[in-house]
Motif scaffolding. Structure first.
Motif, mmCIF file in Angstrom:
data_model
loop_
_atom_site.group_PDB
_atom_site.id
_atom_site.type_symbol
_atom_site.label_atom_id
_atom_site.label_comp_id
_atom_site.label_asym_id
_atom_site.label_seq_id
_atom_site.Cartn_x
_atom_site.Cartn_y
_atom_site.Cartn_z
ATOM 1 N N UNK A 107 10.980 -10.550 -2.263
ATOM 2 C CA UNK A 107 11.037 -11.939 -2.732
ATOM 3 C C UNK A 107 9.939 -12.226 -3.746
ATOM 4 N N UNK A 108 8.728 -11.729 -3.477
ATOM 5 C CA UNK A 108 7.614 -11.943 -4.406
ATOM 6 C C UNK A 108 7.914 -11.292 -5.760
ATOM 7 N N UNK A 109 8.401 -10.043 -5.738
ATOM 8 C CA UNK A 109 8.738 -9.353 -6.990
ATOM 9 C C UNK A 109 9.814 -10.114 -7.753
ATOM 10 N N UNK A 110 10.789 -10.627 -7.016
ATOM 11 C CA UNK A 110 11.855 -11.380 -7.657
ATOM 12 C C UNK A 110 11.324 -12.677 -8.287
ATOM 13 N N UNK A 111 10.401 -13.348 -7.611
ATOM 14 C CA UNK A 111 9.798 -14.570 -8.168
ATOM 15 C C UNK A 111 9.006 -14.245 -9.435
ATOM 16 N N UNK A 112 8.263 -13.132 -9.426
ATOM 17 C CA UNK A 112 7.477 -12.762 -10.605
ATOM 18 C C UNK A 112 8.384 -12.474 -11.797
ATOM 19 N N UNK A 113 9.447 -11.708 -11.572
ATOM 20 C CA UNK A 113 10.320 -11.356 -12.692
ATOM 21 C C UNK A 113 11.141 -12.563 -13.148
ATOM 22 N N UNK A 114 11.487 -13.467 -12.233
ATOM 23 C CA UNK A 114 12.165 -14.704 -12.627
ATOM 24 C C UNK A 114 11.286 -15.528 -13.564
ATOM 25 N N UNK A 115 10.010 -15.631 -13.218
ATOM 26 C CA UNK A 115 9.082 -16.390 -14.058
ATOM 27 C C UNK A 115 8.829 -15.664 -15.379
ATOM 28 N N UNK A 116 8.789 -14.350 -15.323
ATOM 29 C CA UNK A 116 8.522 -13.547 -16.515
ATOM 30 C C UNK A 116 9.635 -13.694 -17.551
ATOM 31 N N UNK A 117 10.865 -13.697 -17.107
ATOM 32 C CA UNK A 117 11.997 -13.767 -18.039
ATOM 33 C C UNK A 117 12.046 -15.098 -18.769
ATOM 34 N N UNK A 118 11.481 -16.142 -18.162
ATOM 35 C CA UNK A 118 11.511 -17.488 -18.743
ATOM 36 C C UNK A 118 10.234 -17.853 -19.491
ATOM 37 N N UNK B 173 0.869 -8.881 -11.519
ATOM 38 C CA UNK B 173 1.265 -9.201 -10.138
ATOM 39 C C UNK B 173 2.532 -8.452 -9.743
ATOM 40 N N UNK B 174 3.481 -8.354 -10.671
ATOM 41 C CA UNK B 174 4.714 -7.620 -10.393
ATOM 42 C C UNK B 174 4.410 -6.154 -10.120
ATOM 43 N N UNK B 175 3.539 -5.563 -10.923
ATOM 44 C CA UNK B 175 3.169 -4.165 -10.711
ATOM 45 C C UNK B 175 2.510 -3.984 -9.344
ATOM 46 N N UNK C 202 3.053 -5.848 -6.717
ATOM 47 C CA UNK C 202 4.137 -5.982 -5.750
ATOM 48 C C UNK C 202 4.978 -4.720 -5.664
ATOM 49 N N UNK C 203 5.243 -4.096 -6.805
ATOM 50 C CA UNK C 203 6.020 -2.857 -6.805
ATOM 51 C C UNK C 203 5.257 -1.714 -6.142
ATOM 52 N N UNK C 204 3.943 -1.708 -6.292
ATOM 53 C CA UNK C 204 3.130 -0.702 -5.596
ATOM 54 C C UNK C 204 3.169 -0.929 -4.083
ATOM 55 N N UNK C 205 3.109 -2.179 -3.666
ATOM 56 C CA UNK C 205 3.233 -2.489 -2.234
ATOM 57 C C UNK C 205 4.616 -2.083 -1.735
ATOM 58 N N UNK C 206 5.615 -2.267 -2.558
ATOM 59 C CA UNK C 206 6.981 -1.916 -2.189
ATOM 60 C C UNK C 206 7.109 -0.416 -1.925
ATOM 61 N N UNK C 207 6.365 0.389 -2.680
ATOM 62 C CA UNK C 207 6.389 1.838 -2.471
ATOM 63 C C UNK C 207 6.061 2.171 -1.019
ATOM 64 N N UNK C 208 5.054 1.520 -0.475
ATOM 65 C CA UNK C 208 4.652 1.795 0.903
ATOM 66 C C UNK C 208 5.597 1.142 1.909
ATOM 67 N N UNK D 57 11.423 3.087 -11.814
ATOM 68 C CA UNK D 57 11.900 2.607 -13.117
ATOM 69 C C UNK D 57 11.325 1.216 -13.408
ATOM 70 N N UNK D 58 11.340 0.359 -12.394
ATOM 71 C CA UNK D 58 10.799 -0.998 -12.561
ATOM 72 C C UNK D 58 9.310 -0.956 -12.869
ATOM 73 N N UNK D 59 8.585 -0.078 -12.182
ATOM 74 C CA UNK D 59 7.150 0.075 -12.449
ATOM 75 C C UNK D 59 6.906 0.550 -13.878
ATOM 76 N N UNK D 60 7.701 1.515 -14.327
ATOM 77 C CA UNK D 60 7.533 2.042 -15.684
ATOM 78 C C UNK D 60 7.777 0.953 -16.726
ATOM 79 N N UNK D 61 8.795 0.144 -16.530
ATOM 80 C CA UNK D 61 9.067 -0.946 -17.468
ATOM 81 C C UNK D 61 7.954 -1.986 -17.449
ATOM 82 N N UNK D 62 7.411 -2.264 -16.270
ATOM 83 C CA UNK D 62 6.320 -3.227 -16.150
ATOM 84 C C UNK D 62 5.075 -2.720 -16.871
ATOM 85 N N UNK D 63 4.773 -1.438 -16.707
ATOM 86 C CA UNK D 63 3.622 -0.840 -17.395
ATOM 87 C C UNK D 63 3.840 -0.889 -18.902
#
Length: 176
Positions: free
Chosen positions: A44-55, A68-70, A72-78, A116-122
């Motif tokens: 949910x947090x990652x989705x909120x970050x990317x929603x805000x990012x796109x706008x 913050x998205x990166x 969150x994606x690192x936390x998602x890995x674990x 893939x999401x992490x790579x795009x964020x970086x």
């Protein structure tokens, strides 16, 4: 405050400034990410970050959102490696299985999609692309994050006589 008959002086640091309404982005950036969050909360947090990012067109806010998205994606890995807690297993369980209605038709697993999401964020954090490229990369990131969320929140288990079974018909040795 001091009055004309007083020897008390006014200290400007004591007088509070008027309250400023913080923006939704600022509030989102202050939302804590922590090790106590479960898989769905991180998604949910990652989705909120990317929603805000796109706008968003503000470079500073975009960089902060990407950071913050990166995280969150690192936390998602674990979170993807950790066993699912009982409350999430319950949310991912249905009474009647309809295998074709739940999972997104991805040719890759969620761990790879997260990478893939992490790579795009970086890539966005490097800030080396043209405005048009940035728009395309952000759009792709938005789509991939939403696909990842949809896939990971899709039901996985069905209630059976002997307990839980995978919707795909696979055995459930240790639920994750």
């Amino acid at each position: 405050m001091a009055n004309t008959n007083s020897t008390t002086t006014t200290n400007p640091e004591i007088i509070s400034p008027p309250q400023v309404n913080e923006t939704a982005i600022a509030a989102l950036l202050k939302t804590p990410l922590g090790a106590t969050q479960d898989l769905f909360q991180i998604l949910d947090a990652c989705q909120h970050y990317v929603d805000a990012l796109i706008e968003n067109d503000n470079n500073t806010e975009c960089m902060a959102l990407c950071g913050r998205l990166l995280a969150g994606l690192e936390m998602l890995k674990f979170a993807l490696k950790a066993p699912l807690p009982a409350h999430l297993i319950e949310r991912l369980t249905v009474d009647v299985a309809e295998p074709d209605n739940y999972r997104a038709p991805l040719s890759t697993d969620s761990g790879t999609l997260r990478e893939y999401c992490s790579a795009l964020t970086i890539l966005l954090l490097q800030h080396q692309q043209s405005p048009e490229q940035k728009e395309h990369i952000t759009g792709l990131l938005f789509e991939l994050i939403n696909l990842l969320v949809e896939d990971l929140k899709a039901p996985r288990f069905v209630r059976a006589d002997g307990g839980l079974a995978m919707i795909s018909g696979e055995a459930v040795p240790g639920i994750h």
